[in-house]
Design an enzyme around this catalytic site. Structure first.
Site, PDB file in Angstrom:
ATOM      1  N   GLU A 257       1.865  92.400  79.273  1.00  0.00           N
ATOM      2  CA  GLU A 257       1.198  93.685  79.310  1.00  0.00           C
ATOM      3  C   GLU A 257       0.739  93.980  77.905  1.00  0.00           C
ATOM      4  O   GLU A 257       1.516  93.883  76.953  1.00  0.00           O
ATOM      5  CB  GLU A 257       2.219  94.752  79.725  1.00  0.00           C
ATOM      6  CG  GLU A 257       1.855  95.512  80.968  1.00  0.00           C
ATOM      7  CD  GLU A 257       2.953  96.513  81.295  1.00  0.00           C
ATOM      8  OE1 GLU A 257       3.633  96.291  82.302  1.00  0.00           O
ATOM      9  OE2 GLU A 257       3.129  97.481  80.540  1.00  0.00           O
TER      10      GLU A 257
ATOM     11  N   ASP B 213       3.856 108.370  76.268  1.00  0.00           N
ATOM     12  CA  ASP B 213       4.620 107.441  75.444  1.00  0.00           C
ATOM     13  C   ASP B 213       5.551 108.130  74.462  1.00  0.00           C
ATOM     14  O   ASP B 213       5.246 109.185  73.923  1.00  0.00           O
ATOM     15  CB  ASP B 213       3.666 106.517  74.687  1.00  0.00           C
ATOM     16  CG  ASP B 213       3.084 105.460  75.609  1.00  0.00           C
ATOM     17  OD1 ASP B 213       3.879 104.740  76.238  1.00  0.00           O
ATOM     18  OD2 ASP B 213       1.848 105.391  75.733  1.00  0.00           O
TER      19      ASP B 213
END
Lengths: 277, 405
Positions: A50, A61
């Site tokens: 990824e 995040d």
């Protein structure tokens, strides 16, 4: 048509083990080192790669990945460079699936049609776009599927049984189960709860389920891998990159090695797990 | 570009997926999606419940102090020698700005939904203060995210929030202003999904926020219609308001959107100038996706969001509400901009001629009176939304004027 993602999960099914999915940020700490990292990861045990597309405002995040994105942007990384990295990677590896993960705006500004064409040509297999829920499928998900890219959706603890079918409807490749309510790298998931959630998702889909957000160690990876087809580790790898930098934030001789060392450990954890059921 | 087709009414949006033309939408992480669907449902039910409206009206009257006056600014009118200038005095509301109109509605909704904890983002601190205030009144826990830069330049509001029992969390990410505070609030919400209500301060974010915040702020324009009727026996000719996210502007504008005789002006913050650092997303940005909606944003060619700059913390945001973006494209609202310097001059002029110290945000609207008012006939009625009071800005203004306040 089988995809690299499908083929990889079929192989691992045959081996009777879960996949290790590694997340690193494209361009962190610089484009060249970031490329060297993803080139080294399959050998270290990553089954699927990824690659984060840096964005100024990564709302889902935690601090580690926020900082990774900032390092990449400060070093002058762009979407074009992310795509070029994958093109280079594909010259020597045509088997390891690569999934881009990030936020919609950089794709929208690149131009959806142009992005899908360039991503496909570069050898990208799938997309995870955090701020595109099924309600916005017309934006990118449906065009991506048409262009032959997998669109991997996030299912979360707040996605109840009533909502799951909508979330899974246009998902392909695999389903990414977000193991906690929270941001990346924040809390540690409880394996039992995660396994119950994965079982719940599997009642609705035949797709493999990957589990991520908060998995940091080989031990945790092993525990999660017992009840899922894949384990995603991101923040811990990105934090390892940071810890390897010199005091000016530049890559050192240790950087790639530090990341591959952790990936090997995590792969050991994932491979040591006996699958439930 | 061909002129976009004009709708029969400008007041029917958004569609059921939260779109105003191409703008708006629900660009949020899956974790939050069930929460905003719940909110949409809860808001629709509250809106249909006459007791909710009755309770809100009572609080608006007795707690907020509404209706706020529509005040004839006589000396400013004489000064410009043209149009007749009125102020909608949102600065006189409890907590000192228009923000409280929206917060009251949302906190009543939080209570109704059984959410014990409220989070908010704030720039200038006015929305944070309003949220802290209503949370105190309704007995809810309150956490306010505020960029560390803003914490430093808006100290009086930080102290007010703390006095009201709220926790202020300085945000160190990015440029440490409103955009970063909003990111951090969203991160908190995604983490605390079960017990937390996110009280957004402007007409932006994922659907239903832009619509809901607009609805709560429309009390400004609704009152203005009635008050202008009483004062002059007719509708105003021009409306003017500053726009950061745009909630004070939308509240004033929306009830007049279908009155084609009314000219409507939104004023963005031009900061150091439109060719330098600024916060004018319509004038200097383009459509993109951030914080749950598609709208005009300041960004670079790679889709990375740029830092805004304005002397006014409340306008220091690189985006704008999606309904404003739509109205800008249609040309129904005309977009102007005012620089930091122009806003400072308006601050001094208004304070000295009217005895009203305005917040730096509405100073951007006041600053455009010099261009608009003198050209208009004496019977032209202009309403300026005086969206907040300037006490919080005194120190900052003194600094920028080199101590010559």
């Amino acid at each position: 048509m089988t995809t690299r993602i499908d083929r990889r999960f079929a192989e691992l099914e045959h081996e009777g083990r879960a996949a290790l999915v590694t997340f690193t940020m494209a361009g962190d700490p610089d484009t060249e080192t970031s490329l060297a990292i993803i080139q080294a990861l399959p050998k270290a045990g990553a089954d699927i790669i990824e690659l984060g597309m840096p964005f100024t405002d990564p709302m889902a995040d935690g601090p580690a990945i926020q900082a990774g994105g900032r390092r990449a942007l400060e070093a002058g990384h762009t979407m074009k460079k992310t795509l070029a990295m994958v093109r280079t990677f594909r010259k020597n590896d045509d088997a390891t699936p690569i999934v881009l993960m990030g936020y919609y705006n950089p794709i929208y500004i690149y131009g959806v049609e142009r992005f899908l064409k360039d991503a496909k040509a570069a050898g990208i297999d799938g997309l995870i776009v955090v701020d595109l829920p099924p309600e916005e499928d017309e934006e990118l998900c449906l065009p991506a599927l048409k262009a032959g890219l997998s669109f991997i959706r996030l299912a979360t603890p707040t996605t109840d049984d009533k909502r799951l079918p909508a979330v899974l409807a246009n998902t392909s490749g695999f389903v990414y189960y977000v193991s906690i309510t929270g941001i990346t790298g924040a809390a540690t998931p409880d394996p039992d709860l995660v396994h119950a959630a994965v079982a719940r998702i599997k009642r609705h889909t035949a797709l493999p389920v990957a589990v991520g957000f908060g998995v940091r160690t080989a031990r945790q990876a092993r525990a999660i891998a017992k009840g899922a087809e894949a384990v995603v580790v991101g923040s811990a790898l990105v934090a390892t990159i940071k810890d390897s930098l010199d005091k000016n934030g530049k890559a050192t001789a240790r950087t790639v090695k530090a990341v591959t060392a952790l990936a090997s450990e995590l792969a050991g954890g994932v491979r040591g797990a006996k699958r439930k059921g | 570009m061909t002129a976009p087709q004009q709708p029969n009414s400008y007041r029917t949006g958004p569609d059921d997926r939260g779109h105003f033309g191409i703008y708006g939408g629900r660009f949020v992480a899956e974790t939050l999606m069930p929460l905003i669907l719940d909110l949409e449902k809860a808001y629709a039910e509250a809106k249909a419940d006459p007791s909710f409206r009755r309770e809100m009206d009572a609080h608006l009257k007795n707690y907020v102090g509404r209706p706020s006056p529509l005040y004839f600014a006589e000396r400013l009118t004489q000064h410009f020698g043209g149009a007749k200038i009125y102020f909608k005095r949102e600065d006189l509301n409890h907590t000192g700005a228009h923000k409280v109109n929206n917060v009251l509605g949302q906190i009543m909704l939080a209570k109704r939904m059984g959410k014990p904890r409220v989070i908010a983002e704030t720039g200038a601190g006015m929305h944070g203060v309003a949220t802290a205030t209503l949370c105190a009144k309704f007995g809810l826990k309150c956490v306010v995210f505020m960029g560390a830069t803003d914490v430093a330049r808006q100290q009086p509001n930080v102290l007010r929030m703390r006095a009201l029992g709220a926790e202020v969390r300085p945000v160190e990410a990015g440029a440490r202003t409103l955009k970063d505070a909003m990111n951090e609030a969203l991160r908190d919400w995604v983490t605390n999904v079960a017990d937390t209500f996110y009280c957004i301060g402007t007409v932006a974010g994922p659907h239903p926020y832009p619509m809901m915040v607009r609805d709560f702020q429309c009390v400004i324009g609704d009152e203005t219609r009635v008050q202008m009727q009483e004062a002059e026996g007719r509708l105003p000719d021009s409306l003017i308001a500053c726009i950061g996210g745009g909630s004070n502007a939308m509240g004033l504008f929306h009830p007049f959107l279908d009155d084609r005789s009314v000219d409507i002006y939104g004023v963005e913050a031009a900061g150091h100038g439109l060719k330098k650092k600024h916060a004018a997303s319509v004038a200097g940005g383009r459509p993109g996706v951030l914080h749950g909606n598609r709208t005009y944003l300041l960004m670079d060619d790679d889709g990375q969001i740029e830092e805004a700059h304005s002397i006014s913390a409340g306008l220091d945001y690189p985006g704008i509400g999606p309904e404003h973006a739509w109205l800008a494209d249609l040309g129904r609202v005309k977009f102007l901009s005012a620089t930091d310097k122009e806003a400072l001059a308006a601050f001094q002029l208004c304070s000295r001629l009217e005895g009203i110290i305005p917040a730096l945000e509405p100073c951007h609207a006041l600053a455009k009176l010099g261009e608009l008012a003198p050209k208009k006939p004496k019977d032209h009625l202009i309403v300026v939304n005086l969206s907040g009071r300037g006490d919080k800005d005194l120190e900052s203004v003194a600094y920028h004027l080199g101590g010559r306040l």
